[in-house]
Design a protein around this motif. Structure first.
Motif, PDB file in Angstrom:
ATOM      1  N   UNK A   1       1.001  -1.167   0.037  1.00 37.48           N
ATOM      2  CA  UNK A   1      -0.122  -0.053  -0.243  1.00 37.48           C
ATOM      3  C   UNK A   1       0.871   1.485  -0.033  1.00 37.48           C
ATOM      4  N   UNK A   2       0.380   2.155  -0.836  1.00 39.90           N
ATOM      5  CA  UNK A   2       0.908   3.645  -0.567  1.00 39.90           C
ATOM      6  C   UNK A   2       0.122   4.186   0.520  1.00 39.90           C
ATOM      7  N   UNK A   3       0.810   4.874   1.593  1.00 44.12           N
ATOM      8  CA  UNK A   3      -0.085   5.242   2.747  1.00 44.12           C
ATOM      9  C   UNK A   3      -1.034   6.332   2.412  1.00 44.12           C
ATOM     10  N   UNK A   4      -0.662   7.063   1.422  1.00 45.32           N
ATOM     11  CA  UNK A   4      -1.664   8.250   1.156  1.00 45.32           C
ATOM     12  C   UNK A   4      -2.503   7.984  -0.255  1.00 45.32           C
ATOM     13  N   UNK A   5      -1.909   7.343  -1.184  1.00 44.71           N
ATOM     14  CA  UNK A   5      -2.645   7.287  -2.417  1.00 44.71           C
ATOM     15  C   UNK A   5      -3.652   6.079  -2.394  1.00 44.71           C
ATOM     16  N   UNK A   6      -3.359   5.087  -2.133  1.00 42.96           N
ATOM     17  CA  UNK A   6      -4.011   3.923  -1.835  1.00 42.96           C
ATOM     18  C   UNK A   6      -5.379   3.857  -1.352  1.00 42.96           C
ATOM     19  N   UNK A   7      -6.253   4.107  -2.285  1.00 40.85           N
ATOM     20  CA  UNK A   7      -7.624   4.286  -1.766  1.00 40.85           C
ATOM     21  C   UNK A   7      -8.256   3.417  -0.668  1.00 40.85           C
ATOM     22  N   UNK A   8      -8.004   2.122  -0.776  1.00 40.61           N
ATOM     23  CA  UNK A   8      -8.741   1.062  -0.215  1.00 40.61           C
ATOM     24  C   UNK A   8      -8.176   0.866   1.182  1.00 40.61           C
ATOM     25  N   UNK A   9      -9.105   0.943   2.185  1.00 39.01           N
ATOM     26  CA  UNK A   9      -8.604   1.119   3.455  1.00 39.01           C
ATOM     27  C   UNK A   9      -7.891   2.516   4.087  1.00 39.01           C
ATOM     28  N   UNK A  10      -8.053   3.054   3.256  1.00 38.29           N
ATOM     29  CA  UNK A  10      -7.197   4.704   3.206  1.00 38.29           C
ATOM     30  C   UNK A  10      -7.192   5.219   4.720  1.00 38.29           C
ATOM     31  N   UNK A  11      -8.387   5.633   5.220  1.00 37.34           N
ATOM     32  CA  UNK A  11      -8.513   5.979   6.622  1.00 37.34           C
ATOM     33  C   UNK A  11      -8.071   5.402   7.628  1.00 37.34           C
ATOM     34  N   UNK A  12      -8.031   3.891   7.683  1.00 42.63           N
ATOM     35  CA  UNK A  12      -7.136   2.950   8.415  1.00 42.63           C
ATOM     36  C   UNK A  12      -5.707   3.237   8.291  1.00 42.63           C
ATOM     37  N   UNK A  13      -5.239   3.018   6.872  1.00 44.58           N
ATOM     38  CA  UNK A  13      -3.841   3.159   6.821  1.00 44.58           C
ATOM     39  C   UNK A  13      -3.302   4.586   7.201  1.00 44.58           C
ATOM     40  N   UNK A  14      -3.915   5.661   6.787  1.00 43.71           N
ATOM     41  CA  UNK A  14      -3.480   6.878   7.252  1.00 43.71           C
ATOM     42  C   UNK A  14      -3.330   6.993   8.952  1.00 43.71           C
ATOM     43  N   UNK A  15      -4.353   6.651   9.393  1.00 39.86           N
ATOM     44  CA  UNK A  15      -4.354   6.580  10.935  1.00 39.86           C
ATOM     45  C   UNK A  15      -3.099   5.781  11.321  1.00 39.86           C
ATOM     46  N   UNK A  16      -2.730   4.846  10.982  1.00 34.44           N
ATOM     47  CA  UNK A  16      -1.673   3.816  11.536  1.00 34.44           C
ATOM     48  C   UNK A  16      -0.407   4.439  10.901  1.00 34.44           C
ATOM     49  N   UNK A  17      -0.324   5.088   9.774  1.00 36.47           N
ATOM     50  CA  UNK A  17       1.053   5.500   9.447  1.00 36.47           C
ATOM     51  C   UNK A  17       1.430   6.845  10.314  1.00 36.47           C
TER      52      UNK A  17
END
Length: 236
Positions: free
Chosen positions: A173-189
């Motif tokens: 995943x790209x932490x900013x650009x990957x749309x799927x699970x983006x809120x979770x990924x952004x929060x975790x990064x």
């Protein structure tokens, strides 16, 4: 009409200037590494990582390809990323003594070589803006090694596996650009960044509970893309 266009050019060139600050952070990180000030080295690398996380969205928002086309933002980003993601962290793994001897030499040879090829791969991004292959985040890998201090041979094996993964059809995943699970990924990064700063500031010591969270978040960032890929194939 000229005034709005000048303002657009100013904003676009300001994004390039922001990206270029990563080179300054890389220099400061290198100086800290030479002086074995590992905490400061990682703090500077984390500053560069933060800039790398925000300059892309700003570049798209202010359309730098139209209003600041003289400078290639992608090339500028890749040059700085190679310094901050690969060159300095790999040097730190060896120079710190965490990966000495033959394991250290293995990392010094394989990782910069494989990463140089990967950073020149024009097909490193997938259709959903994820990465095709491990995206060479050796800065994050090195920080985890500094916190956990695994056996040097295990570190080498992991580095070899991830180096090979750069050229495999595995999604990351790209932490900013990957749309799927983006809120979770952004929060975790953001959580990972906070723990990383705390670890670097505290000479790489984290309380057991936070160390576990740090490890789990690192595993998510490493494996989320592959899980998404598996779910897509299963759905198909």
């Amino acid at each position: 009409m000229e005034h709005p266009r000048k303002w657009s050019r100013t904003r676009a060139h300001s994004v390039h200037a922001l990206t270029a600050t990563g080179a300054v952070f890389a220099m400061f990180a290198l100086l800290a590494a030479v002086e074995t000030a590992w905490s400061w080295m990682f703090l500077w690398l984390l500053a560069a990582l933060f800039v790398d996380g925000i300059d892309g969205p700003l570049a798209r928002k202010y359309d730098v390809q139209t209003f600041a086309a003289r400078f290639d933002g992608v090339l500028l980003d890749l040059i700085i990323d190679y310094l901050t993601y690969v060159f300095i962290p790999v040097f730190a793994l060896y120079a710190s003594g965490l990966v000495p001897g033959w394991p250290g030499w293995g990392i010094l040879i394989v990782v910069p070589f494989a990463s140089a090829l990967y950073f020149a791969d024009v097909q490193m991004k997938t259709e959903d803006a994820s990465f095709e292959g491990f995206p060479g985040c050796w800065n994050m890998f090195a920080l985890v090694v500094f916190v956990t201090e695994p056996n040097p041979w295990l570190t080498l094996v992991l580095a070899l596996v991830l180096s090979a993964a750069m050229f495999l059809p595995i999604r990351f995943v790209h932490p900013v650009r990957t749309a799927r699970w983006r809120p979770l990924t952004l929060a975790l990064i953001l959580l990972w960044m906070g723990l990383a700063v705390a670890a670097a500031w505290g000479e790489f010591g984290l309380p057991p509970g936070l160390a576990t969270v740090f490890a789990l978040v690192s595993l998510y960032l490493l494996g989320a893309g592959a899980v998404q890929q598996f779910l897509d194939r299963k759905k198909a």
